[in-house]
Design a protein around this motif. Structure first.
Motif, PDB file in Angstrom:
ATOM      1  N   PRO A  37       1.005  -1.200  -0.012  1.00 30.04           N
ATOM      2  CA  PRO A  37       0.009  -0.035   0.121  1.00 30.04           C
ATOM      3  C   PRO A  37       0.950   1.380  -0.087  1.00 30.04           C
ATOM      4  CG  PRO A  37       0.071  -0.948   2.051  1.00 30.04           C
ATOM      5  CD  PRO A  37       0.625  -1.916   1.291  1.00 30.04           C
ATOM      6  N   ALA A  38       0.492   2.237  -0.979  1.00 27.92           N
ATOM      7  CA  ALA A  38       1.224   3.443  -0.810  1.00 27.92           C
ATOM      8  C   ALA A  38       0.123   4.498  -0.232  1.00 27.92           C
ATOM      9  CB  ALA A  38       1.403   3.981  -2.160  1.00 27.92           C
ATOM     10  N   SER A  39       0.800   5.334   0.664  1.00 28.43           N
ATOM     11  CA  SER A  39       0.165   6.333   1.392  1.00 28.43           C
ATOM     12  C   SER A  39      -0.803   7.172   0.130  1.00 28.43           C
ATOM     13  CB  SER A  39       0.807   6.947   2.296  1.00 28.43           C
ATOM     14  OG  SER A  39       1.846   7.728   1.758  1.00 28.43           O
ATOM     15  N   PRO A  40      -1.557   7.581   0.566  1.00 35.70           N
ATOM     16  CA  PRO A  40      -2.523   8.472  -0.645  1.00 35.70           C
ATOM     17  C   PRO A  40      -1.691   9.533  -1.254  1.00 35.70           C
ATOM     18  CG  PRO A  40      -3.769   8.173   1.438  1.00 35.70           C
ATOM     19  CD  PRO A  40      -2.584   7.833   1.838  1.00 35.70           C
ATOM     20  N   GLY A  41      -0.700  10.354  -0.304  1.00 37.60           N
ATOM     21  CA  GLY A  41      -0.038  11.180  -1.134  1.00 37.60           C
ATOM     22  C   GLY A  41       1.296  10.989  -1.775  1.00 37.60           C
ATOM     23  N   ALA A  42       1.518   9.710  -1.632  1.00 36.31           N
ATOM     24  CA  ALA A  42       3.030   9.134  -1.940  1.00 36.31           C
ATOM     25  C   ALA A  42       2.888   9.142  -3.476  1.00 36.31           C
ATOM     26  CB  ALA A  42       3.307   7.613  -1.455  1.00 36.31           C
ATOM     27  N   THR A  43       1.867   8.843  -4.000  1.00 37.52           N
ATOM     28  CA  THR A  43       2.067   8.713  -5.653  1.00 37.52           C
ATOM     29  C   THR A  43       2.204  10.044  -5.876  1.00 37.52           C
ATOM     30  OG1 THR A  43       0.438   6.710  -5.533  1.00 37.52           O
ATOM     31  CG2 THR A  43       0.834   7.899  -7.683  1.00 37.52           C
ATOM     32  N   LEU A 158       9.130  -7.289  -8.884  1.00 37.35           N
ATOM     33  CA  LEU A 158      10.326  -6.222  -9.212  1.00 37.35           C
ATOM     34  C   LEU A 158      10.535  -5.987 -10.761  1.00 37.35           C
ATOM     35  CD1 LEU A 158      13.043  -7.004  -6.416  1.00 37.35           C
ATOM     36  CD2 LEU A 158      11.398  -5.032  -6.503  1.00 37.35           C
ATOM     37  N   ILE A 159      10.643  -7.262 -11.525  1.00 36.23           N
ATOM     38  CA  ILE A 159      10.692  -6.797 -12.860  1.00 36.23           C
ATOM     39  C   ILE A 159       9.622  -6.049 -13.562  1.00 36.23           C
ATOM     40  CG2 ILE A 159      10.943  -8.050 -15.074  1.00 36.23           C
ATOM     41  CD1 ILE A 159      12.551 -10.242 -13.439  1.00 36.23           C
ATOM     42  N   SER A 160       8.355  -6.590 -13.151  1.00 37.67           N
ATOM     43  CA  SER A 160       7.261  -5.952 -13.555  1.00 37.67           C
ATOM     44  C   SER A 160       7.091  -4.290 -13.363  1.00 37.67           C
ATOM     45  CB  SER A 160       6.171  -6.788 -13.318  1.00 37.67           C
ATOM     46  OG  SER A 160       4.781  -5.913 -12.906  1.00 37.67           O
ATOM     47  N   ARG A 161       7.531  -4.171 -12.185  1.00 34.68           N
ATOM     48  CA  ARG A 161       7.743  -2.740 -11.720  1.00 34.68           C
ATOM     49  C   ARG A 161       8.494  -1.836 -12.604  1.00 34.68           C
ATOM     50  NH1 ARG A 161       4.558  -4.555  -8.254  1.00 34.68           N
ATOM     51  NH2 ARG A 161       3.621  -4.702 -10.408  1.00 34.68           N
ATOM     52  N   SER A 162       9.826  -2.529 -12.822  1.00 36.25           N
ATOM     53  CA  SER A 162      10.762  -1.548 -13.512  1.00 36.25           C
ATOM     54  C   SER A 162      10.486  -1.790 -15.126  1.00 36.25           C
ATOM     55  CB  SER A 162      12.173  -1.904 -13.076  1.00 36.25           C
ATOM     56  OG  SER A 162      12.644  -2.941 -13.196  1.00 36.25           O
ATOM     57  N   THR A 163       9.693  -2.642 -15.680  1.00 34.61           N
ATOM     58  CA  THR A 163       9.552  -2.657 -17.055  1.00 34.61           C
ATOM     59  C   THR A 163       8.098  -2.153 -17.326  1.00 34.61           C
ATOM     60  OG1 THR A 163       8.943  -5.073 -16.934  1.00 34.61           O
ATOM     61  CG2 THR A 163      11.333  -4.541 -17.480  1.00 34.61           C
ATOM     62  N   VAL A 224     -12.136   1.314 -15.992  1.00 32.46           N
ATOM     63  CA  VAL A 224     -11.331   0.963 -14.909  1.00 32.46           C
ATOM     64  C   VAL A 224     -11.417  -0.478 -14.870  1.00 32.46           C
ATOM     65  CG1 VAL A 224     -11.002   1.055 -12.821  1.00 32.46           C
ATOM     66  CG2 VAL A 224     -11.461   3.015 -13.751  1.00 32.46           C
ATOM     67  N   ALA A 225     -12.628  -0.980 -14.660  1.00 38.14           N
ATOM     68  CA  ALA A 225     -13.076  -2.410 -14.496  1.00 38.14           C
ATOM     69  C   ALA A 225     -12.376  -3.405 -15.712  1.00 38.14           C
ATOM     70  CB  ALA A 225     -14.654  -2.686 -14.267  1.00 38.14           C
ATOM     71  N   ALA A 226     -12.941  -2.947 -16.795  1.00 40.88           N
ATOM     72  CA  ALA A 226     -12.451  -3.732 -17.905  1.00 40.88           C
ATOM     73  C   ALA A 226     -10.891  -3.721 -18.079  1.00 40.88           C
ATOM     74  CB  ALA A 226     -13.011  -3.045 -19.253  1.00 40.88           C
ATOM     75  N   TYR A 227     -10.261  -2.720 -17.913  1.00 43.93           N
ATOM     76  CA  TYR A 227      -8.864  -2.801 -18.114  1.00 43.93           C
ATOM     77  C   TYR A 227      -8.042  -3.776 -16.681  1.00 43.93           C
ATOM     78  CZ  TYR A 227      -8.618  -0.228 -22.346  1.00 43.93           C
ATOM     79  OH  TYR A 227      -8.867  -0.014 -23.880  1.00 43.93           O
ATOM     80  N   SER A 344      -3.751   3.625 -16.375  1.00 41.59           N
ATOM     81  CA  SER A 344      -2.892   2.614 -16.094  1.00 41.59           C
ATOM     82  C   SER A 344      -1.527   3.173 -15.700  1.00 41.59           C
ATOM     83  CB  SER A 344      -2.591   1.614 -17.338  1.00 41.59           C
ATOM     84  OG  SER A 344      -1.687   2.323 -18.330  1.00 41.59           O
ATOM     85  N   ALA A 345      -1.294   4.179 -15.972  1.00 42.52           N
ATOM     86  CA  ALA A 345      -0.134   4.917 -15.597  1.00 42.52           C
ATOM     87  C   ALA A 345      -0.445   5.077 -13.894  1.00 42.52           C
ATOM     88  CB  ALA A 345       0.292   6.283 -16.293  1.00 42.52           C
ATOM     89  N   ALA A 346      -1.598   5.582 -13.493  1.00 39.44           N
ATOM     90  CA  ALA A 346      -1.652   5.940 -12.321  1.00 39.44           C
ATOM     91  C   ALA A 346      -1.621   4.828 -11.328  1.00 39.44           C
ATOM     92  CB  ALA A 346      -2.928   6.470 -11.892  1.00 39.44           C
ATOM     93  N   ALA A 347      -1.930   3.607 -11.703  1.00 39.82           N
ATOM     94  CA  ALA A 347      -2.117   2.169 -11.136  1.00 39.82           C
ATOM     95  C   ALA A 347      -0.548   1.875 -11.018  1.00 39.82           C
ATOM     96  CB  ALA A 347      -2.688   1.122 -11.707  1.00 39.82           C
ATOM     97  N   SER A 348       0.153   2.138 -12.223  1.00 40.81           N
ATOM     98  CA  SER A 348       1.630   1.686 -12.172  1.00 40.81           C
ATOM     99  C   SER A 348       2.319   2.554 -11.054  1.00 40.81           C
ATOM    100  CB  SER A 348       2.350   1.831 -13.436  1.00 40.81           C
ATOM    101  OG  SER A 348       1.724   0.914 -14.377  1.00 40.81           O
ATOM    102  N   LEU A 349       2.125   3.677 -11.094  1.00 43.11           N
ATOM    103  CA  LEU A 349       3.079   4.719 -10.430  1.00 43.11           C
ATOM    104  C   LEU A 349       2.545   4.566  -8.622  1.00 43.11           C
ATOM    105  CD1 LEU A 349       4.957   6.746 -11.097  1.00 43.11           C
ATOM    106  CD2 LEU A 349       3.300   8.543 -10.747  1.00 43.11           C
ATOM    107  N   GLU A 350       1.306   3.992  -8.565  1.00 46.13           N
ATOM    108  CA  GLU A 350       0.883   3.759  -7.230  1.00 46.13           C
ATOM    109  C   GLU A 350       1.984   2.442  -6.747  1.00 46.13           C
ATOM    110  OE1 GLU A 350      -3.285   3.585  -6.316  1.00 46.13           O
ATOM    111  OE2 GLU A 350      -3.048   2.460  -4.354  1.00 46.13           O
TER     112      GLU A 350
END
Ligand SMILES: Nc1ncnc2c1ncn2[C@@H]1O[C@H](COP(=O)(O)OP(=O)(O)OP(=O)(O)O)[C@@H](O)[C@H]1O
Ligand SMILES: [Mg+2]
Length: 623
Positions: A37-43, A158-163, A224-227, A344-350
């Motif tokens: 979990p990332a804190s709400p402001g962390a992203t 980890l690989i999925s995070r950095s790719t 959101v749900a579909a992706y 998808s970028a917001a989810a990834s960044l989180e």
């Protein structure tokens, strides 16, 4: 204990994405199964910290885009001027206005092109720097996190995070944001332009934004749900793929191929269906938004035409309005693309922010203490376990409280049945984990108070895994002491009996062991790992099944070497083969985390305890 299976330890660390994820919930998104979990402001804070160093460049890029949009939007206005003023003047043989329009149009077109080029260049530079920084941060941070973290958060994640995740941010930054800014700018500027050209037509255009807004909102919710369903399905495909190829030896040995084919087909089809669902959502959105847009355009054109006929609207104004309308609704489709890449970028960044927010479970001390200087004749240090208890995060108590002192320079052997806690004891001494109770001391200093560099120089552990990094054999031996000379490297290899096999390799010490030692056998890898430990010259050496892959002559050679090598050093030797134990000053027998016997080899063999029994059985097996 993960390796030395039938597949050989070579695969132990050579993981493909998601190797271990296969063990997790089969129905969930394995990459998210243990999402941090990332804190709400962390992203937002992460994004801000990434962009902060390039604030000036972001401003310049935004200005470029703004001016470029102005140049693009000037076109229809020039057309209106040409029709309503240029053409009548031309009839009166005044060519000035039309020529001015022509030049103005050309300047705007060329200018818009040049500005777009400049913007793309500037944006790409910012983009590259942000991603470079982010990927570097992920790598550096993940490296500092403790073993405990890496056991839970698999290398696949980890690989999925950095790719994948970095990539989705790239998409947003490189295309998405430009798209969004373009859409907003053109909505605002075109609406203003239409209102200025003709209030009535402008009002219809602005009114059409309300249903469009509702459509965008509805699409966003369903997308959101579909992706997310699609990305979960994709993760399943990757996991199945990676797990199968990673375990290809047991897969083939146990003829798992047909069963795997069946599973894979299911996952593959499910992903296809989810992908279809997502595309369908998008299609629905595009069709309905175009319907709204076209209705609005038709209304405006009909009304405008009737007004031109009745003489209340200039033809040029209507022409300009129609040209603007086409541009106004064009970007609506692209808005859907932007929403997708944004999500998808917001989810990834989180996910990335959650990872970066992790702190090492085995932290660096704030004020490290120094170990006393070693005197020349005594290269060893005293090791003390003081009321140490330990439980892994995921399980019950492995070691109940125990106390043990190993005087400097002594060799202690630890034996006991599988799962007794021997490796756990070793890992506590090497501080891969901190004890849940009590303290582990090195020459009276708590390991938690030692700087990591000092700890790693002082305590070296050799395990059965014998991991080799890509590079030459010589580099692999010198990992603990990169400044070692070739002579020192060779000396260490000779002392351990590795020199002969290394010399027989195609390039000797310069042979590349790429593919993690794929070219050399398990026993040879252990010899290299041994030479590496020797060269590192630690005060405390821990050997955990370090000779388990060696043949009897090989092990004998290592033992002879150990007699000299371990002399004066503190050593903890964990071994199942009792021959290794005979060189110890003292033997500990462990059962269920407890030390059940403790004495010199001779005492224990002469006694009636567990070790005496083990030793007898071993003797008989040799006869
Ligand atoms: N990373 C871990 N997370 C959770 N539990 C663990 C972990 N590593 C070991 N254990 C558990 O701790 C207990 C002791 O394991 P340990 O590896 O210390 O045994 P061992 O004496 O070295 O056994 P072996 O002779 O097979 O190497 C076992 O019950 C094992 O299941
Ligand atoms: Mg073990």
């Amino acid at each position: 204990m993960t390796s030395t299976t039938a597949d050989g330890p070579a695969l132990a660390g050579e993981e493909l994405p998601g190797k271990e994820e296969g063990r997790e919930r089969p129905d969930g998104d394995p990459f998210d199964a243990d999402a941090l979990p990332a804190s709400p402001g962390a992203t937002r804070a992460l994004l801000a910290s990434l962009l902060a160093p390039m604030r000036a460049r972001v401003v310049v890029a935004s200005l470029l885009l703004l001016v470029q949009q102005a140049a693009v939007q000037a076109g229809p206005l020039l057309v209106a001027y040409a029709i309503d003023s240029g053409v009548p003047a031309f009839r009166d043989h005044d060519y000035g206005p039309l020529a001015a329009v022509g030049i103005g149009y050309a300047v705007c077109a060329v200018g818009a092109g040049l500005l777009q080029y400049a913007f793309i260049r500037a944006a790409a530079r910012i983009n590259q720097d942000v991603l470079l920084d982010l990927r570097g941060r992920i790598f550096r941070h993940a490296q500092t996190l403790s073993v405990d973290f890496h056991e839970r958060y698999t290398s696949g994640r980890l690989i999925s995070r950095s790719t994948t995740d970095v990539e989705s941010l790239r998409e947003l930054l490189s295309e998405g944001l430009q798209e969004l800014v373009g859409v907003i700018l053109s909505f605002v500027s075109i609406s203003l332009m239409l209102l200025w050209l003709d209030l009535g037509i402008g009002a219809i255009a602005v009114a059409s934004f309300a249903p469009l807004y509702l459509l965008v909102r509805g699409y966003r919710r369903r997308a959101v749900a579909a992706y997310s369903a699609r990305s979960s399905a994709m993760a399943e495909v990757i996991v199945k793929f990676a797990e199968t190829m990673n375990g290809i030896r047991p897969v083939q040995a146990f003829r798992r191929e047909p069963a795997n084919d069946k599973d894979f087909a299911v996952f593959n089809r499910r992903h296809e269906r989810r992908n279809g669902d997502a595309l369908l959502e998008m299609a629905r959105y595009v069709v309905s938004s175009r319907l709204v847009a076209n209705t609005a355009v038709a209304a405006m054109v009909l009304w405008g035409a009737s007004r031109v006929a009745s003489g209340t609207l200039a033809l040029g104004v209507l022409a300009a309005a129609v040209l603007y309308l086409r541009r106004l609704y064009d970007p609506i489709d692209r808005l859907a693309m932007f929403l997708n890449s944004y999500q998808s970028a917001a989810a990834s960044l989180e996910k990335i922010a959650g990872l970066l927010a992790q702190t090492p479970a085995v932290p660096e001390p704030a004020a490290p203490k120094a170990l006393p200087v070693l005197t020349g004749e005594h290269p060893g240090r005293e090791v003390t376990f003081e009321g140490v208890g330990f439980a892994y995060r995921t399980g019950g108590e492995v070691l109940p409280r125990f106390t043990l002192t190993i005087p400097a320079g002594r060799t202690v052997a630890v034996v006991g049945s599988t799962g007794a806690g021997k490796s756990t004891l070793a890992k506590l001494l090497a501080r891969f984990y901190d004890p849940t109770q009590g303290r582990v001391l090195l020459d009276g200093t708590d390991l938690r108070d030692l700087a990591t560099t000092e700890l790693r120089r002082g305590v070296v552990m050799v395990t059965q895994e014998a991991f080799l990094f890509s590079g030459t054999i010589a580099e692999n031996i010198a990992i603990g002491r990169p400044e070692a000379t070739p002579e020192e490297i060779e000396h260490a290899a000779k002392a351990i009996g590795a020199h002969d096999f290394i010399s027989s390799l195609p390039d000797g010490y310069a042979t590349d062991v790429r593919k993690r030692g794929g070219r050399i056998s398990a026993g040879q890898r252990q010899l290299v790992a041994f030479a590496r430990a020797l060269l590192a010259d630690p005060a405390v050496l821990i050997l955990d099944e370090a000779t388990s892959s060696l043949d009897v002559p090989g092990e004998r050679a290592v033992q002879r070497a150990m007699d000299t090598v371990l002399h004066g050093r503190t050593a903890v030797v964990i071994a199942h083969r009792l021959s290794t134990v005979e060189i110890a000053d003292r033997v500990l027998v462990m059962e269920h985390g407890r030390i059940v016997e403790d004495g010199s080899p001779a005492e224990l063999i002469g006694g009636t305890g567990r070790f005496a029994g083990l030793h007898k059985a071993w003797r008989e097996s040799l006869a």
